[in-house]
Design an enzyme around this catalytic site. Structure first.
Site, short mmCIF file in Angstrom:
data_model
loop_
_atom_site.label_atom_id
_atom_site.label_comp_id
_atom_site.label_asym_id
_atom_site.label_seq_id
_atom_site.Cartn_x
_atom_site.Cartn_y
_atom_site.Cartn_z
N LYS A 103 -15.99 -9.61 7.62
CA LYS A 103 -14.73 -10.43 6.95
C LYS A 103 -15.39 -11.55 6.44
O LYS A 103 -14.92 -12.34 5.38
CB LYS A 103 -13.69 -10.76 8.14
CG LYS A 103 -12.70 -9.43 8.23
CD LYS A 103 -11.78 -9.35 7.28
CE LYS A 103 -11.07 -7.95 7.62
NZ LYS A 103 -10.30 -7.51 6.24
N GLU B 194 0.66 -1.19 0.04
CA GLU B 194 0.06 -0.03 0.04
C GLU B 194 1.10 1.20 0.15
O GLU B 194 0.57 2.18 -0.66
CB GLU B 194 -0.84 -0.11 1.25
CG GLU B 194 -2.16 0.67 1.16
CD GLU B 194 -3.18 0.51 2.16
OE1 GLU B 194 -4.23 -0.11 1.74
OE2 GLU B 194 -2.94 0.74 3.20
N GLU C 188 -14.04 -12.31 -6.23
CA GLU C 188 -12.45 -12.02 -6.80
C GLU C 188 -11.47 -12.90 -5.98
O GLU C 188 -10.41 -13.08 -6.28
CB GLU C 188 -12.25 -10.45 -6.33
CG GLU C 188 -13.10 -9.57 -7.12
CD GLU C 188 -14.34 -9.19 -6.49
OE1 GLU C 188 -14.82 -8.04 -6.79
OE2 GLU C 188 -14.97 -9.93 -5.52
N SER D 18 -7.05 1.95 -2.75
CA SER D 18 -5.90 1.12 -2.84
C SER D 18 -6.50 -0.27 -3.35
O SER D 18 -7.51 -0.97 -2.76
CB SER D 18 -5.19 0.82 -1.52
OG SER D 18 -4.40 -0.23 -1.66
N GLU E 100 -16.33 -10.88 3.00
CA GLU E 100 -15.16 -10.47 2.12
C GLU E 100 -14.69 -11.77 1.69
O GLU E 100 -14.15 -12.07 0.15
CB GLU E 100 -14.00 -9.82 3.00
CG GLU E 100 -12.91 -9.38 2.29
CD GLU E 100 -11.72 -8.93 3.08
OE1 GLU E 100 -11.33 -9.65 4.06
OE2 GLU E 100 -11.33 -7.84 3.01
N CYS F 239 -11.18 -1.58 14.33
CA CYS F 239 -11.53 -3.15 14.51
C CYS F 239 -11.61 -3.65 15.89
O CYS F 239 -12.35 -4.40 16.16
CB CYS F 239 -10.12 -4.05 13.81
SG CYS F 239 -10.32 -3.81 11.88
N GLU G 156 2.15 1.83 -3.25
CA GLU G 156 1.04 2.34 -4.41
C GLU G 156 0.71 3.68 -4.16
O GLU G 156 0.61 4.41 -4.91
CB GLU G 156 -0.26 1.39 -3.97
CG GLU G 156 -1.17 1.47 -4.99
CD GLU G 156 -2.47 0.48 -4.30
OE1 GLU G 156 -2.48 -0.10 -3.39
OE2 GLU G 156 -3.57 0.91 -5.01
N CYS H 26 -8.58 -1.93 3.80
CA CYS H 26 -8.23 -3.03 4.67
C CYS H 26 -9.81 -3.53 5.27
O CYS H 26 -10.09 -4.81 5.51
CB CYS H 26 -7.70 -2.87 5.84
SG CYS H 26 -6.13 -2.33 5.52
S1 SF4 Z 1 -13.96 -4.96 12.19
FE1 SF4 Z 1 -14.97 -3.08 11.56
S2 SF4 Z 1 -13.36 -1.67 11.23
FE2 SF4 Z 1 -12.41 -3.82 11.20
S3 SF4 Z 1 -12.64 -4.45 9.24
FE3 SF4 Z 1 -14.23 -5.31 10.10
S4 SF4 Z 1 -15.74 -3.75 9.55
FE4 SF4 Z 1 -13.86 -2.79 9.13
#
Ligand code: SF4
Ligand code: SF4
Ligand code: SF4
Length: 599
Positions: free
Chosen positions: A363, A284, A371, A324, A366, A511, A287, A304
């Site tokens: 997550k 990053e 992808e 990014s 994600e 987080c 970049e 992230c």
């Molecule tokens: S815990 Fe919250 S701030 Fe951290 S990556 Fe997940 S959604 Fe984003």
């Protein structure tokens, strides 16, 4: 002004409610809709009943303490037989319209409704209206959040948090009176709505109506399959929060105990997402410098946080070239584990299963993005939140508080820097990046490794760093909560503000306040400061505090990736984004309507 509660003199300000005065002066009144540090719609649960008598009026009245202002000379009683009976009846009515399958409920033993039922002395429930609550649906369409509206007690906390804290506004109150419901806007399935999966609504839900999607069984299947090689990673914010589930103080670093616990569970390889947080900083930062030196779009936003990415794709897709392309540390970990690590450890990558422990419900979504699935194999196979990991440990009879700590022992991915640890708090990714960008540009370490200008808890913060000749002053901004991200985006788009580099984290505090973290029954962000200090303390003690000085990151580049932004890095560590604004909304709404018409 002066009044009394349970015969004790209390002082209060004009317009303070009885509930607020009681809380402040140590008189407990049960409630299921009020929660410290969020706004709430007063009077929705109607459990906070008290006996109130005004000065110069001999009549006693039973009132809801959260809607009634305290008055001079007012006498309040919180535990009279009448109050207890009325509170009991109110809780009984809430339970009549509530799916009481407590034994299988995700919140069993940690439920505010159970607590309140105990407090008011409820011994039997005389009323059951399953035809009401069974009409309310269970929505499992989101990869992150499950909504079971048969358990909803309509406190409105989730609606407030989604609207007021996140600015997403995916949840709405529909119908009226006894038919009042919490719905997803436009009556969409949650997974097709504006929801970004941040899980903040779960943290405030008093009951089991909102929960993370439970993936424990899948993780156990892999752990107990002798043909599989399980590789675990855990994120920075896990080590300073997991202890709360086992009665340790918030902020206690249980990293070593987590390693021991995972080995006892049968994990084949235990690693740290911090390793790939360092890798993300290398990519990053390179970049950012490439963009600053060329005509590529600025500002560059961090990538992230998957809830932020989802929010950007749904609300500001025209800005996707500004984000990014570096994948998140979770996904970089999966990509590197299934290639480099598999090669070094001579493991067949097809037999490898990567299991993440994350503070984050987003997550889960994600890991399922198209992808990140290569040749039908996901980079990350299962994502467990901190709460799920705690449940898994409890099921297996493991208490980290009682375990001796172990250390990482992997020669390829087993090291991390202090810069990686602070990814867990707002401003941490920015600070870690600046430590490395400074070295990349000037060939010197920052004189003060702690770049405190980006620390703090204000929702939007600004800073600047002078990188000297050739680059000049780089303007920075940090935002946490999506409401703040939206406000910042509006200022950037209108030209009112301009930056080179912007960090966005969806959750309050970053987080460490993620939607998968241990929740408090008393306050929405109860442990935030202790967790934050816990992360900064680990960074301070770390022998290596800059990502570029992590020896195993250097080895990874020397042995495998060659250089940041190189050919292999692009293939394994970079991604792209999609415009999800109208496409999903229209087509899914039509599909949903069609399903409703057919059933
Ligand atoms: S815990 Fe919250 S701030 Fe951290 S990556 Fe997940 S959604 Fe984003
Ligand atoms: S997960 Fe986040 S975006 Fe989705 S409904 Fe809950 S608070 Fe709103
Ligand atoms: S889903 Fe939970 S937080 Fe939302 S209104 Fe229902 S009980 Fe309250």
């Amino acid at each position: 002004m002066i009044g009394s509660i349970n015969g004790k003199k209390v002082e209060f300000q004009d317009n303070e409610t009885i509930l607020s005065v009681a809380k402040r002066t140590g008189h407990f009144i049960p409630t299921l809709c009020e929660m410290a540090d969020i706004n709430h719609a007063p009077g929705t649960c109607r459990v906070c009943l008290v006996d109130m008598k005004r000065k110069n009026d001999p009549a006693h009245h039973i009132v809801t303490s959260c809607t009634t202002p305290m008055e001079a000379g007012m006498a309040v009683l919180t535990r009279t037989p009448k109050v207890r009976e009325m509170q009991r009846l109110q809780v009984e009515l809430l339970l009549a319209d509530h799916n009481q399958d407590c034994a299988s409920c995700i919140r069993h033993g940690n439920c505010e409704l159970q607590d309140v039922a105990q407090f008011v002395g409820l011994q039997q429930t005389r009323y059951h209206y399953p035809h009401f609550y069974l009409q309310r649906s269970r929505d499992t369409s989101s990869p992150s959040v499950v909504r079971d509206m048969s358990k909803c007690i309509r406190c409105f906390r989730c609606v407030n948090v989604c609207r007021e804290i996140q600015g997403v506004d995916a949840l709405v109150v529909t119908e009226k009176g006894l038919s009042t419901q919490i719905s997803v806007r436009d009556h969409l399935p949650l997974g097709s709505s504006d929801c970004v999966g941040c899980g903040q609504c779960i943290l405030v839900c008093p009951v089991g109506a909102l929960a993370e999607k439970d993936d424990i069984e899948e993780a156990m299947d892999y752990l107990y399959d002798p043909d599989m090689v399980t590789v675990f990673q855990f994120a920075p914010a896990i080590r300073i929060a997991l202890g709360e589930e086992f009665n340790l103080p918030a902020g206690t670093n249980v990293e070593g105990k987590i390693i021991t616990a995972l080995k006892k569970l049968g994990a084949d390889v235990v690693l740290d997402t911090n390793f790939t947080a360092d890798l993300v900083i290398m990519e990053e930062s390179s970049e950012l410098l490439q963009r600053v030196k060329s005509s590529a779009p600025l500002p560059m936003f961090t990538s992230c946080c998957p809830a932020w990415i989802s929010y950007m794709e749904k609300n500001y897709p025209e800005m996707k070239e500004h984000v990014s392309t570096t994948k998140s540390p979770q996904q970089c970990f999966g990509a590197i584990a299934k290639t480099y690590l598999a090669e070094k450890m001579e493991i067949d990558a097809c037999r490898m299963r990567v299991i993440s422990i994350m503070p984050c419900t987003a997550k889960k979504g994600e890991a399922k993005r198209d992808e990140f699935i290569k040749d039908e194999r996901p980079e990350v196979d299962v994502v467990l939140t901190t709460r799920e990991f705690a449940r898994l440990l409890k099921r297996e009879g493991l208490n980290p508080a009682e375990l001796a700590p172990s250390a990482f022992d992997n020669h390829w991915m087993g090291d991390y820097s202090g810069a990686a640890v602070i990814f867990g708090t707002t401003g941490g990714v920015m600070e870690a990046a600046i430590r490395t960008v400074h070295k990349m540009v000037t060939d010197k370490e920052l004189s003060q490794v702690e770049f405190t200008a980006v620390r703090g808890l204000e929702n939007i913060r600004e800073a600047a760093v002078d990188l000297g000749e050739g680059i000049g002053v780089v303007k920075l901004a940090v935002a946490h909560t999506l409401k703040a991200a939206g406000q910042l985006m509006a200022r950037i788009k209108s030209g009112e503000a301009s930056y080179h580099f912007v960090e966005v984290m969806a959750c309050p505090g970053g987080c460490l306040g993620g939607g998968g973290q241990p929740r408090s029954k008393h306050a929405y962000q109860a442990a935030r400061e202790e967790r934050r200090q816990g992360l900064y303390a680990i960074d301070k003690e770390a022998p290596v505090r800059q990502s570029h000085n992590n020896p195993l990151i250097r080895k990874l580049y020397t042995d495998y990736l060659e250089k940041p932004l190189g050919h292999k890095s692009h293939r394994l560590l970079h991604t792209g984004y999609t415009d999800r604004k109208r496409l999903v909304r229209h087509t899914m709404k039509e599909i949903w309507q069609e399903i409703e018409e057919r059933t």
